[in-house]
Design a protein around this motif. Sequence first.
Motif, mmCIF file in Angstrom:
data_model
loop_
_atom_site.group_PDB
_atom_site.id
_atom_site.type_symbol
_atom_site.label_atom_id
_atom_site.label_comp_id
_atom_site.label_asym_id
_atom_site.label_seq_id
_atom_site.Cartn_x
_atom_site.Cartn_y
_atom_site.Cartn_z
ATOM 1 N N GLU A 253 -2.294 -3.263 3.389
ATOM 2 C CA GLU A 253 -1.302 -2.692 4.297
ATOM 3 C C GLU A 253 0.121 -3.062 3.861
ATOM 4 O OE1 GLU A 253 -1.494 -4.262 8.298
ATOM 5 O OE2 GLU A 253 -2.289 -6.182 7.597
ATOM 6 N N ALA A 254 0.315 -4.302 3.402
ATOM 7 C CA ALA A 254 1.640 -4.723 2.949
ATOM 8 C C ALA A 254 1.994 -4.069 1.614
ATOM 9 C CB ALA A 254 1.707 -6.239 2.826
ATOM 10 N N LYS A 255 1.030 -4.012 0.704
ATOM 11 C CA LYS A 255 1.278 -3.382 -0.595
ATOM 12 C C LYS A 255 1.664 -1.912 -0.430
ATOM 13 C CE LYS A 255 -1.625 -6.353 -3.510
ATOM 14 N NZ LYS A 255 -2.842 -6.425 -4.361
ATOM 15 N N ASP A 256 1.020 -1.238 0.517
ATOM 16 C CA ASP A 256 1.350 0.171 0.766
ATOM 17 C C ASP A 256 2.805 0.327 1.212
ATOM 18 O OD1 ASP A 256 -1.176 0.981 0.070
ATOM 19 O OD2 ASP A 256 -1.909 1.211 2.133
ATOM 20 N N VAL A 257 3.306 -0.642 1.964
ATOM 21 C CA VAL A 257 4.695 -0.593 2.419
ATOM 22 C C VAL A 257 5.643 -0.800 1.232
ATOM 23 C CG1 VAL A 257 6.449 -1.727 3.841
ATOM 24 C CG2 VAL A 257 4.156 -1.313 4.763
ATOM 25 N N PHE A 258 5.320 -1.758 0.371
ATOM 26 C CA PHE A 258 6.155 -1.967 -0.821
ATOM 27 C C PHE A 258 6.239 -0.680 -1.651
ATOM 28 C CE2 PHE A 258 5.196 -6.643 -0.377
ATOM 29 C CZ PHE A 258 6.514 -7.070 -0.318
ATOM 30 N N GLU A 260 5.834 2.357 -0.540
ATOM 31 C CA GLU A 260 6.625 3.303 0.250
ATOM 32 C C GLU A 260 8.124 3.121 -0.005
ATOM 33 O OE1 GLU A 260 7.819 3.814 4.975
ATOM 34 O OE2 GLU A 260 5.894 2.898 4.454
ATOM 35 N N TYR A 261 8.540 1.883 -0.235
ATOM 36 C CA TYR A 261 9.948 1.590 -0.470
ATOM 37 C C TYR A 261 10.338 1.671 -1.947
ATOM 38 C CZ TYR A 261 11.257 0.343 4.295
ATOM 39 O OH TYR A 261 11.565 0.399 5.633
ATOM 40 N N GLY A 262 9.430 2.135 -2.783
ATOM 41 C CA GLY A 262 9.769 2.420 -4.171
ATOM 42 C C GLY A 262 9.342 1.390 -5.189
ATOM 43 N N PHE A 263 8.706 0.296 -4.747
ATOM 44 C CA PHE A 263 8.224 -0.710 -5.678
ATOM 45 C C PHE A 263 6.876 -0.277 -6.266
ATOM 46 C CE2 PHE A 263 10.963 -3.099 -2.784
ATOM 47 C CZ PHE A 263 11.721 -3.850 -3.659
ATOM 48 N N THR A 264 6.517 -0.893 -7.372
ATOM 49 C CA THR A 264 5.197 -0.729 -7.968
ATOM 50 C C THR A 264 4.483 -2.064 -7.891
ATOM 51 O OG1 THR A 264 6.007 0.951 -9.517
ATOM 52 C CG2 THR A 264 3.926 -0.131 -10.079
ATOM 53 N N ILE A 265 3.224 -2.042 -7.539
ATOM 54 C CA ILE A 265 2.438 -3.269 -7.497
ATOM 55 C C ILE A 265 2.046 -3.648 -8.925
ATOM 56 C CG2 ILE A 265 0.422 -4.441 -6.560
ATOM 57 C CD1 ILE A 265 2.505 -3.509 -4.469
ATOM 58 N N HIS A 266 2.382 -4.874 -9.329
ATOM 59 C CA HIS A 266 2.060 -5.317 -10.685
ATOM 60 C C HIS A 266 0.586 -5.684 -10.750
ATOM 61 C CE1 HIS A 266 2.746 -7.049 -14.643
ATOM 62 N NE2 HIS A 266 2.064 -8.110 -14.270
ATOM 63 N N GLU A 267 -0.120 -5.030 -11.619
ATOM 64 C CA GLU A 267 -1.571 -5.265 -11.744
ATOM 65 C C GLU A 267 -1.844 -6.104 -12.987
ATOM 66 O OE1 GLU A 267 -3.438 -4.544 -9.390
ATOM 67 O OE2 GLU A 267 -2.349 -3.006 -8.284
#
Length: 267
Positions: A253-258, A260-267
């Motif tokens: 849920e938090a990652k989805d918000v990041f 939404e604000y234009g960030f990419t999750i680092h995998e």
Amino acid sequence: MVSKKIIAIVVVIAVLAVGVGVWANGSASTDDSLNGQEVNLAAAASLKNVFDEKLIPMFEEKYPGVKVTPTYASSGDLQKQIENGLDADVFMSAGNKQMNKLVNESLIDNSTNIQFLENKVVLIVPKDSDLNISSFEDLKNVDGNIAMGDPSSVPAGQYGKEVLTNLGVWDSVESKLSLGTDVTAVLNQVAQGSAECGIVYSTDAKSNDDVKVVCEAPDDALKTPVIYPVAELKNSEHQDATQKFMEFLKSKEAKDVFVEYGFTIHE
């Protein structure tokens, strides 16, 4: 007349329904041990909008007994504040340089240190600008101020200098630079027209309708991606609440918000 037995049954059913609703929605934690605890968050200025508008309210709704108190500044300033005793439980930097410095000084619990988000470096102008530029190389032809974070303390400025250096235009633009104390200051200079253009993160540009993006820095102009690490402070006085906050940041849920604000999750 309704019997007391029937009334009692109705009350029990109502209580059970409310309990099931809360459980199903996952809207609040019943962990009373967290009541009265707080999480002091030290976060890069470019994270202010996502935390203030969405993530902190979401976390505090999930854990009603916990209060999150944020401090926003450039990552370099936050690093110095932490070194000087800032009461922080979680540090989220816009660059690894500042996080690594605190790790080396044994101020960070390195077992919690993760490479968390990615961002992009972009060139922006005021939304009504007619400035004829389409690339970072075109900055050598700009006559007015070019806003950028101070490379000595602001990760966005460090990345900006690296881009300009690798593209061979640093020497021709250095004298035109108007250095800001953080990305918010740079964004405001451009939005208000006191700078012809500026270098910020794509998430900053997305947050302000008074600017527009000219271009994104070429991938080969940066040695490494723009990484945001996050970690717990070693001497946190609110470890239970801090651990819950870190778990929350890593949740879907938090990652989805990041995102939404234009960030990419680092995998």
